[in-house]
Design a protein around this motif. Structure first.
Motif, PDB file in Angstrom:
ATOM      1  N   VAL A  54      -9.495  55.448  18.747  1.00  0.00           N
ATOM      2  CA  VAL A  54      -9.560  54.018  18.436  1.00  0.00           C
ATOM      3  C   VAL A  54     -10.562  53.376  19.395  1.00  0.00           C
ATOM      4  N   GLY A  55     -11.480  52.552  18.860  1.00  0.00           N
ATOM      5  CA  GLY A  55     -12.484  51.905  19.696  1.00  0.00           C
ATOM      6  C   GLY A  55     -12.031  50.551  20.217  1.00  0.00           C
ATOM      7  N   ILE A  56     -12.424  50.252  21.471  1.00  0.00           N
ATOM      8  CA  ILE A  56     -12.220  48.915  22.044  1.00  0.00           C
ATOM      9  C   ILE A  56     -13.484  48.115  21.757  1.00  0.00           C
ATOM     10  N   THR A  57     -13.358  47.062  20.976  1.00  0.00           N
ATOM     11  CA  THR A  57     -14.543  46.286  20.581  1.00  0.00           C
ATOM     12  C   THR A  57     -14.835  45.107  21.507  1.00  0.00           C
ATOM     13  N   SER A  58     -13.837  44.628  22.243  1.00  0.00           N
ATOM     14  CA  SER A  58     -14.088  43.611  23.271  1.00  0.00           C
ATOM     15  C   SER A  58     -12.961  43.655  24.280  1.00  0.00           C
ATOM     16  N   GLY A  59     -13.273  43.261  25.506  1.00  0.00           N
ATOM     17  CA  GLY A  59     -12.274  43.278  26.575  1.00  0.00           C
ATOM     18  C   GLY A  59     -12.924  42.993  27.901  1.00  0.00           C
ATOM     19  N   ASN A  60     -12.219  43.270  28.992  1.00  0.00           N
ATOM     20  CA  ASN A  60     -12.659  42.863  30.321  1.00  0.00           C
ATOM     21  C   ASN A  60     -12.773  44.022  31.308  1.00  0.00           C
ATOM     22  N   GLY A  61     -12.877  45.252  30.781  1.00  0.00           N
ATOM     23  CA  GLY A  61     -13.085  46.399  31.652  1.00  0.00           C
ATOM     24  C   GLY A  61     -11.819  46.859  32.361  1.00  0.00           C
ATOM     25  N   ASP A  62     -11.963  47.938  33.141  1.00  0.00           N
ATOM     26  CA  ASP A  62     -10.846  48.537  33.894  1.00  0.00           C
ATOM     27  C   ASP A  62      -9.656  48.823  32.984  1.00  0.00           C
ATOM     28  N   TYR A  63      -9.915  49.535  31.897  1.00  0.00           N
ATOM     29  CA  TYR A  63      -8.872  49.755  30.896  1.00  0.00           C
ATOM     30  C   TYR A  63      -7.917  50.873  31.327  1.00  0.00           C
ATOM     31  N   TYR A  64      -6.661  50.718  30.953  1.00  0.00           N
ATOM     32  CA  TYR A  64      -5.709  51.822  31.047  1.00  0.00           C
ATOM     33  C   TYR A  64      -4.749  51.702  29.872  1.00  0.00           C
ATOM     34  N   VAL A  65      -4.073  52.837  29.563  1.00  0.00           N
ATOM     35  CA  VAL A  65      -3.186  52.876  28.397  1.00  0.00           C
ATOM     36  C   VAL A  65      -1.771  53.209  28.853  1.00  0.00           C
ATOM     37  N   LYS A  66      -0.811  52.708  28.071  1.00  0.00           N
ATOM     38  CA  LYS A  66       0.602  52.952  28.374  1.00  0.00           C
ATOM     39  C   LYS A  66       1.338  53.260  27.075  1.00  0.00           C
ATOM     40  N   PRO A  67       1.586  54.570  26.763  1.00  0.00           N
ATOM     41  CA  PRO A  67       2.414  54.901  25.595  1.00  0.00           C
ATOM     42  C   PRO A  67       3.877  54.568  25.862  1.00  0.00           C
ATOM     43  N   PHE A  68       4.550  54.023  24.848  1.00  0.00           N
ATOM     44  CA  PHE A  68       5.963  53.708  25.029  1.00  0.00           C
ATOM     45  C   PHE A  68       6.817  54.980  25.121  1.00  0.00           C
ATOM     46  N   ASP A  69       6.453  56.014  24.347  1.00  0.00           N
ATOM     47  CA  ASP A  69       7.284  57.236  24.296  1.00  0.00           C
ATOM     48  C   ASP A  69       6.355  58.433  24.142  1.00  0.00           C
ATOM     49  N   GLU A  70       6.129  59.154  25.257  1.00  0.00           N
ATOM     50  CA  GLU A  70       5.218  60.286  25.222  1.00  0.00           C
ATOM     51  C   GLU A  70       5.815  61.493  24.518  1.00  0.00           C
ATOM     52  N   SER A  71       7.110  61.441  24.170  1.00  0.00           N
ATOM     53  CA  SER A  71       7.661  62.528  23.351  1.00  0.00           C
ATOM     54  C   SER A  71       7.195  62.394  21.901  1.00  0.00           C
ATOM     55  N   ILE A  72       6.654  61.208  21.572  1.00  0.00           N
ATOM     56  CA  ILE A  72       6.128  60.985  20.220  1.00  0.00           C
ATOM     57  C   ILE A  72       4.609  61.075  20.225  1.00  0.00           C
ATOM     58  N   ALA A  73       3.957  60.393  21.190  1.00  0.00           N
ATOM     59  CA  ALA A  73       2.498  60.401  21.248  1.00  0.00           C
ATOM     60  C   ALA A  73       2.045  60.108  22.665  1.00  0.00           C
ATOM     61  N   THR A  74       0.936  60.734  23.057  1.00  0.00           N
ATOM     62  CA  THR A  74       0.305  60.462  24.344  1.00  0.00           C
ATOM     63  C   THR A  74      -1.016  59.746  24.086  1.00  0.00           C
ATOM     64  N   ALA A  75      -1.585  59.182  25.163  1.00  0.00           N
ATOM     65  CA  ALA A  75      -2.847  58.449  25.008  1.00  0.00           C
ATOM     66  C   ALA A  75      -3.659  58.546  26.281  1.00  0.00           C
TER      67      ALA A  75
END
Length: 651
Positions: A54-75
């Protein structure tokens, strides 16, 4: 036979984005508002073990991701790409599906949510009606795959690219653009995933009546920004013609120029006027856009909205940088002529103004189409810089020879608006040496006080008798100047009133309109009776009324910028002094005031001046002649050396 257009599920359209790093420039972040965090796909479907980007089309840099449940999906995130992977052999719910959320967060704490759905097998569905959709020629529609099993292939029948264009897949979204009418039979778009699931989308491209979102546009002037009108429906292949008045339509764009891209018409103004823009598509359907481009507002160079002339002997020239030609200046009014000798606009559109006196007036400029510019013009007071090389000499002895009644002055007031530039003992500013003088004290070179130096006889009735030794009255305030870094403008008035019974009331000083508490340099004359009058002809030193000097000495100079000086044959009151300490009288006012003997306004604003006129009622008998400074002084001219004046009311 079908020609297949295949796209990998993991391909993504690269979109530009702007990132602001909070670690790189914290100050910039405090100034600029945070950008919303946006991703190009906020709902994805995956099979267990599959992944998607999935692409980030706008934002403010220093991105990080937080999956709610890594038993279902990681990121994970790299740059502006978020990769989401469905976990192998995750426990699914009874419907063999499960979902979770991945949060994307940037350095400014902006958040985007991506809904992630995982299943063993998905039905292939798209966000379009079952019967498909209609387009008009040139229209673009975004088609989103709602659910599916990845590795999507998109195909259209052989030859169908004449009618539609299928764009590149980005995540689970692709564009469809209409090119030519299909007739009754639709074109079918087929989507296939890696599990062999398919969905067919019928697309019909219709011929329509041309419809615009707006049918008029008004521009403030020919240099205004372009305006845009959306084509709501049409048949592509747009052309433009222009009709002015009842004339024949032509392809020549004189008033406005029209272009089209992706169903958006751009109107760019070129010249003032009214025109009909006729939009015609390739099927002959047409619409009109009524366009008005208003005339230019009259503008001066550098976008000046007012003019300032430094000094009343000065002039100013400025170009009219924009307008509609044939510029005219309204005839000068009586008010204009108070402050301006002349004003004209030449054949090149240059406004030329010659000043006459201090103050503000308004000129009116018009052009060929009746546009009007009200232009305030200010003739600015200027102050002459007196330094070690220049002073002003006023021949008071010669004056009183012809005006004997004014030799013995029972009352006398000197006023001066000036800016001390240097600190040095015994600087003299205005007055008569040995009679009545404004100067600073003799105590060193810094933190000096203003003082009145005068003459008091021990027997007021015997003006040939014994005198007190150099009577002086000092202020409490200390003189600010550039040398000490505390320079400022002053209005100082010194007043003599021989009708008073004691020196405490006979000698007064007002600094910026406020009476100063004076301290005598000696207690001998602190409260004695003053002389009944001052004898002007008894002046010593250079035997003249001096501004910027006294005592026939190159060490008694006044380093200052002089804005104005006045000599009154009355003892001015506190109210009178405060009321007009910053006022500039007109020449007529000054001449008509019989109490105002001397009025010097060295605001000429130009150099090579030998005499600064006296505008007071005593006339040229009290003109201020420019002299050099030295033990022996002689007439010279004044250089082009001026400073803008500020009113001491501001302190």
């Amino acid at each position: 036979m079908k020609r297949k257009l295949s796209f990998l599920f993991l391909s993504a359209l690269a979109l530009p984005f702007f990132m602001v790093s909070c670690s790189d420039d914290k100050e910039e972040q405090e100034v600029k508002p945070a950008t919303d965090l946006v991703v190009d796909n906020n709902s994805v479907t995956l099979l267990q073990g599959d992944e998607i980007t999935v692409g980030i089309t706008s934002g403010n840099g220093d991105y990080y991701v937080k999956p709610f449940d890594e038993s279902i999906a990681t990121a994970t995130v790299s740059g502006n790409k978020v990769t989401i992977k469905a976990t192998e052999n995750s426990r699914l719910e009874e419907n063999n599906r499960i979902e979770t959320t991945v949060l994307v967060v940037d350095g400014r704490k902006k958040v985007a949510r991506i809904q992630v759905q995982v299943a063993k097998l998905w039905d292939l569905t798209a966000d379009v009606p079952e019967e498909g959709f209609d387009l008009f020629i040139g229209e673009k529609k975004m088609v989103k795959i709602l659910t599916g099993n990845g590795n999507y292939e998109i195909s259209i029948p052989e030859g169908a690219d004449k009618y539609i264009e299928v764009g590149e897949l980005s995540g689970q979204v692709f564009p469809v653009t209409a090119k030519f009418e299909t007739g009754a039979e639709p074109v079918e778009i087929t989507i296939t995933d890696k599990k062999g699931k398919t969905v067919v989308i019928p697309v019909v491209v219709n011929i329509v009546d041309l419809t615009l979102k707006a049918n008029e546009a008004v521009f403030a002037e020919p240099d205004a920004e372009s305006q845009y009108i959306e084509i709501e429906k049409g048949n592509g292949g747009y052309s433009f013609t222009y009709q002015v008045g009842d004339g024949e339509p032509t392809t020549e764009a004189t008033v406005v120029e029209a272009t089209e891209k992706e169903n958006l018409i751009t109107l760019k103004p070129k010249a003032r006027g009214d025109v009909k823009v006729i939009v015609t598509d390739q099927k002959g359907s047409s619409k009109e856009i009524a366009v008005t481009v208003n005339p230019y507002e009259i503008k001066l160079e550098d976008n000046a909205t007012s003019l300032t002339i430094n000094g009343f002997d000065n002039s100013k020239e400025i170009a009219i940088s924009r307008g509609n030609g044939e510029y005219q200046l309204a005839p000068l009014t009586d008010d204009n002529r108070k402050y301006l000798k002349s004003a004209e606009i030449d054949e090149n559109g240059h406004l030329k103004i010659e000043a006459n006196w201090l103050g503000t007036t308004t000129l009116i400029i018009t052009d060929a189409v009746g546009k009007k510019l009200d232009l305030p013009v200010t003739v600015m007071p200027m102050a002459t810089f007196l330094d070690s090389d220049r002073c002003f000499k006023i021949d008071i002895k010669k004056f009183v020879e012809g005006n004997q009644a004014l030799d013995n002055m029972q009352q006398l007031t000197f006023e001066m608006v000036f800016y001390p530039t240097y600190s040095r003992a015994l600087q003299s500013f205005i007055g008569l040496e040995g009679v009545f003088l404004l100067r600073c004290e003799s105590n060193g070179d810094t933190d000096l006080r203003f003082e009145i130096a005068t003459k008091i006889h021990k027997d007021p009735n015997n003006l040939n008798g014994d005198k007190y030794n150099d009577p002086r009255f000092r202020s409490q305030q200390k003189m600010g100047n550039d040398r000490q870094g505390n320079g400022k403008w002053y209005h100082i008035a010194i007043v003599f009133d021989g009708t008073q019974g004691s020196t405490k009331e006979a000698y007064k000083m007002y600094i910026n309109g406020v009476r100063e508490t004076l301290t005598p340099a000696s207690s001998d004359y602190e409260d004695v009776r003053p002389d009944p009058y001052l004898v002007l002809s008894s002046v010593s030193g250079d035997n003249a009324l001096m501004i910027g000097r006294s005592g026939n000495s190159e060490f008694r100079l006044g380093y200052c910028a002089v804005a104005q000086a006045r000599m009154w044959k009355v003892a001015r009151t506190a109210e009178q002094i405060k009321e007009d300490m910053c006022k500039y009288y007109s020449q007529e006012e000054a001449k008509a005031n019989t109490d105002l003997l001397g009025y010097w306004i060295p605001s000429n604003g130009v150099g090579d001046i030998s005499v600064f006129k006296n505008y007071g009622s005593a006339g040229d008998g009290l003109d201020a002649v420019v002299y050099n400074n030295g033990k022996s002084i002689s007439p010279v001219t004044f250089p082009d050396r001026y400073k803008r004046v500020e009113c001491p009311h501001s302190y």
